[in-house]
Design an enzyme around this catalytic site. Structure first.
Site, PDB file in Angstrom:
ATOM      1  N   ASN A 110       3.801  -2.293  11.391  1.00 18.81           N
ATOM      2  CA  ASN A 110       3.299  -1.657  10.185  1.00 18.81           C
ATOM      3  C   ASN A 110       3.908  -2.428   9.004  1.00 18.81           C
ATOM      4  O   ASN A 110       4.449  -3.509   9.181  1.00 18.81           O
ATOM      5  CB  ASN A 110       3.684  -0.172  10.175  1.00 18.81           C
ATOM      6  CG  ASN A 110       2.680   0.657   9.383  1.00 18.81           C
ATOM      7  OD1 ASN A 110       2.340   0.300   8.249  1.00 18.81           O
ATOM      8  ND2 ASN A 110       2.203   1.738   9.955  1.00 18.81           N
ATOM      9  N   THR A 111       3.813  -1.869   7.827  1.00 17.42           N
ATOM     10  CA  THR A 111       4.279  -2.580   6.626  1.00 17.42           C
ATOM     11  C   THR A 111       5.807  -2.726   6.621  1.00 17.42           C
ATOM     12  O   THR A 111       6.514  -2.008   7.327  1.00 17.42           O
ATOM     13  CB  THR A 111       3.861  -1.806   5.366  1.00 17.42           C
ATOM     14  OG1 THR A 111       4.369  -0.482   5.467  1.00 17.42           O
ATOM     15  CG2 THR A 111       2.358  -1.748   5.233  1.00 17.42           C
ATOM     16  N   ASN A 143       0.844  -1.203   0.000  1.00 15.64           N
ATOM     17  CA  ASN A 143       0.000   0.000   0.000  1.00 15.64           C
ATOM     18  C   ASN A 143       0.872   1.242   0.000  1.00 15.64           C
ATOM     19  O   ASN A 143       1.871   1.322   0.700  1.00 15.64           O
ATOM     20  CB  ASN A 143      -1.035  -0.038   1.130  1.00 15.64           C
ATOM     21  CG  ASN A 143      -0.494   0.389   2.466  1.00 15.64           C
ATOM     22  OD1 ASN A 143      -0.286   1.581   2.705  1.00 15.64           O
ATOM     23  ND2 ASN A 143      -0.269  -0.569   3.341  1.00 15.64           N
ATOM     24  N   SER A 144       0.492   2.194  -0.836  1.00  9.52           N
ATOM     25  CA  SER A 144       1.262   3.426  -1.026  1.00  9.52           C
ATOM     26  C   SER A 144       0.279   4.591  -1.113  1.00  9.52           C
ATOM     27  O   SER A 144      -0.191   4.947  -2.188  1.00  9.52           O
ATOM     28  CB  SER A 144       2.073   3.308  -2.319  1.00  9.52           C
ATOM     29  OG  SER A 144       2.578   4.569  -2.701  1.00  9.52           O
ATOM     30  N   ASN A 197       0.846   7.022  15.218  1.00  9.92           N
ATOM     31  CA  ASN A 197       1.642   6.308  14.227  1.00  9.92           C
ATOM     32  C   ASN A 197       3.051   6.881  14.155  1.00  9.92           C
ATOM     33  O   ASN A 197       3.224   8.075  13.896  1.00  9.92           O
ATOM     34  CB  ASN A 197       0.966   6.414  12.854  1.00  9.92           C
ATOM     35  CG  ASN A 197       1.701   5.631  11.801  1.00  9.92           C
ATOM     36  OD1 ASN A 197       2.437   4.691  12.104  1.00  9.92           O
ATOM     37  ND2 ASN A 197       1.520   6.008  10.546  1.00  9.92           N
ATOM     38  N   CYS A 220       5.347   5.357   9.561  1.00 11.55           N
ATOM     39  CA  CYS A 220       5.264   5.607   8.127  1.00 11.55           C
ATOM     40  C   CYS A 220       6.483   6.421   7.714  1.00 11.55           C
ATOM     41  O   CYS A 220       7.051   7.142   8.527  1.00 11.55           O
ATOM     42  CB  CYS A 220       3.965   6.322   7.780  1.00 11.55           C
ATOM     43  SG  CYS A 220       2.557   5.204   7.847  1.00 11.55           S
ATOM     44  N   ALA A 224      -5.598  -5.812   8.823  1.00 11.38           N
ATOM     45  CA  ALA A 224      -5.992  -4.850   7.777  1.00 11.38           C
ATOM     46  C   ALA A 224      -6.209  -5.591   6.459  1.00 11.38           C
ATOM     47  O   ALA A 224      -7.343  -5.738   5.993  1.00 11.38           O
ATOM     48  CB  ALA A 224      -4.926  -3.766   7.618  1.00 11.38           C
TER      49      ALA A 224
HETATM   50  C1  LIG Z   1      -4.871   0.158   2.681  1.00 15.43           C
HETATM   51  C2  LIG Z   1      -3.995   0.333   3.887  1.00 15.43           C
HETATM   52  C3  LIG Z   1      -3.769   1.604   4.417  1.00 15.43           C
HETATM   53  C4  LIG Z   1      -2.976   1.786   5.559  1.00 15.43           C
HETATM   54  N1  LIG Z   1      -2.844   3.028   6.120  1.00 15.43           N
HETATM   55  C5  LIG Z   1      -2.269   3.160   7.360  1.00 15.43           C
HETATM   56  C6  LIG Z   1      -2.319   4.396   8.067  1.00 15.43           C
HETATM   57  O1  LIG Z   1      -2.893   5.390   7.604  1.00 15.43           O
HETATM   58  N2  LIG Z   1      -1.721   4.456   9.279  1.00 15.43           N
HETATM   59  C7  LIG Z   1      -1.098   3.375   9.860  1.00 15.43           C
HETATM   60  O2  LIG Z   1      -0.587   3.485  10.993  1.00 15.43           O
HETATM   61  N3  LIG Z   1      -1.038   2.181   9.204  1.00 15.43           N
HETATM   62  C8  LIG Z   1      -1.618   2.058   7.990  1.00 15.43           C
HETATM   63  N4  LIG Z   1      -1.622   0.826   7.351  1.00 15.43           N
HETATM   64  C9  LIG Z   1      -0.877  -0.304   7.970  1.00 15.43           C
HETATM   65  C10 LIG Z   1      -1.765  -1.243   8.768  1.00 15.43           C
HETATM   66  O3  LIG Z   1      -2.308  -0.598   9.905  1.00 15.43           O
HETATM   67  C11 LIG Z   1      -0.985  -2.491   9.253  1.00 15.43           C
HETATM   68  O4  LIG Z   1       0.004  -2.098  10.172  1.00 15.43           O
HETATM   69  C12 LIG Z   1      -0.324  -3.252   8.126  1.00 15.43           C
HETATM   70  O5  LIG Z   1      -1.145  -3.261   6.982  1.00 15.43           O
HETATM   71  C13 LIG Z   1      -0.012  -4.686   8.537  1.00 15.43           C
HETATM   72  O6  LIG Z   1      -1.205  -5.386   8.838  1.00 15.43           O
HETATM   73  P1  LIG Z   1      -1.907  -6.413   7.791  1.00 15.43           P
HETATM   74  O7  LIG Z   1      -0.849  -7.401   7.383  1.00 15.43           O
HETATM   75  O8  LIG Z   1      -3.047  -7.007   8.549  1.00 15.43           O
HETATM   76  O9  LIG Z   1      -2.355  -5.608   6.634  1.00 15.43           O
HETATM   77  C14 LIG Z   1      -2.384   0.645   6.182  1.00 15.43           C
HETATM   78  C15 LIG Z   1      -2.596  -0.631   5.625  1.00 15.43           C
HETATM   79  C16 LIG Z   1      -3.388  -0.808   4.501  1.00 15.43           C
HETATM   80  C17 LIG Z   1      -3.612  -2.187   3.964  1.00 15.43           C
END
Ligand SMILES: Cc1cc2nc3c(=O)[nH]c(=O)nc-3n(C[C@H](O)[C@H](O)[C@H](O)COP(=O)(O)O)c2cc1C
Length: 369
Positions: A272-273, A136-137, A204, A207, A352
């Site tokens: 996070n990612t 995700n970007s 957060n 990021c 997520a």
């Molecule tokens: C579409 C999308 C948008 C995201 N936006 C944010 C964000 O705004 N703030 C944040 O702290 N993490 C954001 N994340 C990260 C998620 O909170 C999570 O840490 C990460 O996706 C790992 O979890 P998952 O493997 O269940 O997706 C986002 C993830 C996705 C998939």
């Protein structure tokens, strides 16, 4: 997958998702039903940062863009619904596309922090396959507080019995800002969140705010100073910090000591990612535009890394004799993954990507208990 419609539609722009979503099962849930009505498990002791909940499971910051999404999540049995990260000011989204499917080469589809593949390139395209991993970007877009404050208030009010709206926020680094300004921006945003009636909040720090591939959470001392300023603003409202994968045990311990150790933070949400270079089938940059050669990977591929961070935090909690909550995030796509995070020491769990591709995930986990 052709007949399947994720509640966040990756084939539409962020703006269209914000204005028209959620889609699929979440859209149906929004049209009918009442929050939490059939969800009461009556499990003793389940809570999230001091708030009693039916099951401490839900969706982290990201795919729930506004109160329509968070309300739909509650109605689908996700008892923790995180409102996507807000800022002190309006902030634009990265250009479309914002999501791609990613295909690591390892036999089990996992991505390991520090592995060569992350720098050499991971295949990314539009072939979404289970078990799902995506990139995700977005660049953490935000509405102006005039828009998100009343909407967050409505989101909080829509929680059913045993459900909690979790606000997420972060600081914004803009040209010409001093470090003091940057710290103050976090405190201001926390105050704006508190004004909505929030009972708790997640900040957060994970990021790439600090320049290309550099994260705030890689600077534990600065995080310590920021959380002190935030605490001065929000008083006893519980604060959780969202962390990316932190490779060094010393850095992780310093993070805990400079936050929990100083009484400013009550929990960590992780991970996070994981940042990876993304390439198309010809080896070219997969996402269009400058500065987008790397992007964050989430979903099934990062489960091992998420579990490792939770285990290390749980071990630190034990060794240091400190009391803090651990919210396990990363690659939860099934009831077995939820159980693995609990076994690793997580007090609560969120998904997520897994929830985006399976709107029934909370119901499935509840049925498995
Ligand atoms: C579409 C999308 C948008 C995201 N936006 C944010 C964000 O705004 N703030 C944040 O702290 N993490 C954001 N994340 C990260 C998620 O909170 C999570 O840490 C990460 O996706 C790992 O979890 P998952 O493997 O269940 O997706 C986002 C993830 C996705 C998939």
């Amino acid at each position: 997958m052709s007949d399947f419609e994720p509640f966040y539609d990756v084939n539409r722009t962020y703006e269209d998702n914000y204005a028209q979503g959620p889609f699929g099962a979440f859209a149906e849930a929004l049209k009918s039903g009442t929050a939490g009505e059939e969800e009461e498990l009556g499990k003793a002791g389940e809570s999230f940062l001091g708030q009693p909940v039916n099951l401490a499971f839900g969706i982290p910051a990201g795919p729930l863009l506004n109160s329509r999404y968070t309300t739909a999540a509650f109605r689908m049995g996700f008892d923790l619904a995180t409102y996507k990260t807000v800022r002190s000011r309006a902030w634009g989204c990265n250009p479309f596309p914002n999501v791609l499917a990613v295909h690591p080469t390892s036999a089990d589809g996992s991505l390991t922090p520090g592995s060569a593949e992350l720098d050499e390139g991971v295949l990314a395209d539009t072939n979404y396959e289970q078990p799902i991993s995506i990139s995700n970007s977005f660049g953490v877009p935000s509405q102006n507080p005039d828009v998100w404050q009343p909407d967050m208030k409505a989101a909080i009010a829509a929680a059913g019995p045993g459900q909690v709206l979790v606000p997420s926020f972060q600081g914004s680094r803009v040209e010409g800002m001093s470090e003091e300004d940057y710290i103050a921006d976090h405190a201001t945003t926390a105050r704006l969140v508190k004004e909505t009636g929030a009972k708790l909040m997640v900040m957060n720090t994970s990021c790439p705010n600090e320049g290309h591939n550099r994260l705030l959470c890689h600077n534990p001392l600065l995080v310590g100073r920021i959380t002190e300023a935030v605490k001065n603003e929000i008083g006893d409202t519980p604060l959780m910090i969202k962390l990316a994968f932190i490779p060094s045990d010393d850095d992780l311990e310093l993070m805990v000591r400079s936050t929990v150790g100083r009484g400013t933070v009550q929990g960590f949400s992780t991970i996070n990612t994981i940042s990876a270079k993304l390439v198309d089938k010809d080896g070219n940059q997969a996402l269009p535009g400058a500065g987008r050669d790397r992007s964050g990977v989430c979903g099934s591929a990062i489960r091992g890394a998420g579990l490792e961070m939770v285990r290390r935090l749980a071990a630190l909690r034990e060794r240091l004799g400190l009391d803090f909550a651990i919210n396990g995030v990363g690659g939860v796509v099934s009831p077995e993954d939820y159980a693995a995070y609990k076994a690793a020491g997580a007090d609560s769990v969120m998904s997520a990507t897994g929830a985006m591709w399976d709107a029934e995930l909370a119901h499935k986990i509840k049925a498995s208990l």
